[in-house]
Design an enzyme around this catalytic site. Structure first.
Site, PDB file in Angstrom:
ATOM      1  N   ASP A  46       0.860  -1.184   0.000  1.00 22.45           N
ATOM      2  CA  ASP A  46       0.000   0.000   0.000  1.00 22.45           C
ATOM      3  C   ASP A  46       0.898   1.236   0.000  1.00 22.45           C
ATOM      4  OD1 ASP A  46      -2.324  -1.670   0.466  1.00 22.45           O
ATOM      5  OD2 ASP A  46      -1.653  -1.794   2.558  1.00 22.45           O
ATOM      6  N   ASP A  90      -1.556  -2.683  -4.418  1.00 23.60           N
ATOM      7  CA  ASP A  90      -2.569  -3.040  -3.442  1.00 23.60           C
ATOM      8  C   ASP A  90      -3.403  -1.794  -3.138  1.00 23.60           C
ATOM      9  OD1 ASP A  90      -4.072  -4.528  -1.698  1.00 23.60           O
ATOM     10  OD2 ASP A  90      -2.507  -4.791  -0.205  1.00 23.60           O
ATOM     11  N   ASP A 149      -4.501   1.797   3.490  1.00 24.94           N
ATOM     12  CA  ASP A 149      -5.220   0.772   4.236  1.00 24.94           C
ATOM     13  C   ASP A 149      -5.051   1.024   5.731  1.00 24.94           C
ATOM     14  OD1 ASP A 149      -6.064  -0.362   1.910  1.00 24.94           O
ATOM     15  OD2 ASP A 149      -5.135  -2.322   2.231  1.00 24.94           O
ATOM     16  N   ARG A 174     -13.740   0.474  -2.959  1.00 27.69           N
ATOM     17  CA  ARG A 174     -13.155   0.717  -1.637  1.00 27.69           C
ATOM     18  C   ARG A 174     -12.809   2.192  -1.423  1.00 27.69           C
ATOM     19  NH1 ARG A 174      -9.069  -4.438  -0.531  1.00 27.69           N
ATOM     20  NH2 ARG A 174     -10.611  -6.080  -0.945  1.00 27.69           N
TER      21      ARG A 174
END
Length: 436
Positions: free
Chosen positions: A214, A253, A257, A309
């Protein structure tokens, strides 16, 4: 070019970065934001003592860095010593200790080759078993070599700021792991590129590729303020990658996050763009240790050309207000924006969504085992919509209807503007290089 000339070029670049004017024309040099602290009412990160980052750092722990080696030294192995790190210009994490650029071939070891890996684990011959054997071991060893370069651990009591309007961290993954009191501001983070994706044959029914990095990853992190950052896949979008085993060969990714019981986080005035899975809050339906944690405020952020997301939430109490969502007209793979999952409690107010005509308001919210969503003041292509009512009306029956009672009401936040006003302000003010 001589060594002396290279040194002069680097010095001039640093001076240029230090002198970059603010985004507001005519206002003179950008102010020093390195000792700023989070305002007392600015979201979850302002509660329970607030977030000050490295504001208490002494002069010996204020660093201006221009390359990976300098950044690593300043981070000090993720120590908790109060520190301020100012990034000038572009830092490429995929470089060796002498500053030489590294690519995927430099990390590959033990005989790893992409073509050999694909031949070894082709599901038509290898089946649906988890990859194992020489090429998988070689992939792991190669991935470890890259991780040593690109994973950058950020410790407690740290402020990282970009200088001026052109500070970039390229290819790196800032990881705030079990740390408290961190500020990351005015920085562009791009292309956290995984050279060695893992094939997972049983994911999603058809299998999928799993990537490692990330742009920012908060794990067990508390009191973190992320402000005026820009995060994207700029330069190497996954859409340009080939198809392997019938699936897109993903290399990135998340952009940000927030997992593993992270708590008391504020993300403000930031831009997340040109990416698939932008932001995950809570990483698993069985991660019951997240209960009572994952309290996150997201306000005045822009999600532009994001497939899904934005965010997807499990367990957390998330205040999502005054954000701007933009889905481009030529999109072909948009899935949803707000993901409502296990025990999540999202309080969404006055957010704006702009999409092409083939995307419905019912597409904006998706539920996986979710139970509640408080949504009010939303605009969809300029028209007011009730996202909760629309979600329930168009629920296919595979998921239960959501209720409006999320069990909490946000208490710590700034002024909540109308969705129309916020969209205007976010378009002009969100992202790196726009701190006022």
């Amino acid at each position: 070019m001589s060594r002396r000339a290279c040194g002069l070029t680097a010095a001039l670049a640093l001076l240029a970065a230090l002198a970059v004017p603010s985004a507001q024309a005519g206002t003179g040099p950008a102010r020093d934001i390195s000792r700023d602290t989070l305002a007392a009412d600015d979201g979850w990160a302002a509660t329970d003592g607030g977030t000050t980052g490295g504001a208490a750092a002494d002069d010996a722990h204020v660093f201006t860095v221009t390359d990976r080696a300098g950044l690593v030294r300043a981070l000090d192995g993720g120590s908790a010593t109060p520190k301020i790190i100012k990034i000038a210009g572009t830092i490429d994490a995929n470089t060796d200790d002498r500053g030489r650029s590294l690519d995927c071939a430099d990390y590959a070891t033990d005989g790893y080759r992409t073509d050999r890996y694909l031949a070894a684990y082709d599901p038509r011959t290898f089946g649906s078993a988890k990859p194992s054997g020489p090429q998988e071991e070689a992939r792991k060893a190669s991935a470890s070599r890259q991780a040593e370069r690109v994973e950058l651990n950020v410790g407690s009591n740290t402020t990282i700021v970009g200088l001026g309007g052109s500070a970039v961290l390229k290819g790196g993954s800032l990881q705030v792991h079990d740390a408290d009191n961190v500020i990351i501001r005015n920085l562009e983070l791009r292309d956290a590129y995984d050279c060695f994706p893992l094939w997972q044959p049983n994911t999603g029914g058809l299998g999928d590729w799993k990537t490692a990095y990330d742009n920012i990853w908060l794990r067990g992190a508390t009191h973190v303020w992320i402000d005026h950052v820009t995060a994207s896949d700029k330069g190497r979008p996954d859409a340009d990658e080939p198809t392997r085993f019938g699936r897109n060969y993903l290399r990135h990714d998340g952009l940000l996050d927030i997992t593993n019981a992270s708590d008391l986080i504020t993300v403000s005035w930031s831009r997340f763009a040109d990416h698939d899975k932008a932001m995950l809050i809570g990483n698993g339906d069985t991660a019951t240790g997240d209960r009572g944690k994952l309290r996150v405020t997201l306000h005045h952020n822009e999600f532009d050309s994001v497939v899904q997301r934005a965010p997807r939430v499990r367990f957390g109490q998330v205040h999502l207000y005054n954000n701007r969502y933009v889905v481009p007209g030529d999109v072909h793979d948009y899935r949803y924006s707000i993901g409502v999952s296990t025990e999540s409690a999202v309080y969404a107010e006055n957010n704006s969504f702009t999409t092409p005509g083939h995307i419905e308001a019912a597409d904006l919210v998706k539920s996986w085992n979710g139970s509640a969503l408080h949504a009010k003041g939303s605009l969809f292509n300029g028209y007011p919509v009730d996202l909760l009512a629309i979600n329930n009306a168009y629920n296919s029956g595979s998921e239960r209807d959501l209720t409006a009672d999320v069990g909490w009401v946000p208490a710590s936040h700034g002024r909540v503007d109308s969705a129309e006003r916020a969209a205007h302000d976010v378009e002009r003010g969100a992202g790196a290089g726009r701190v006022r």
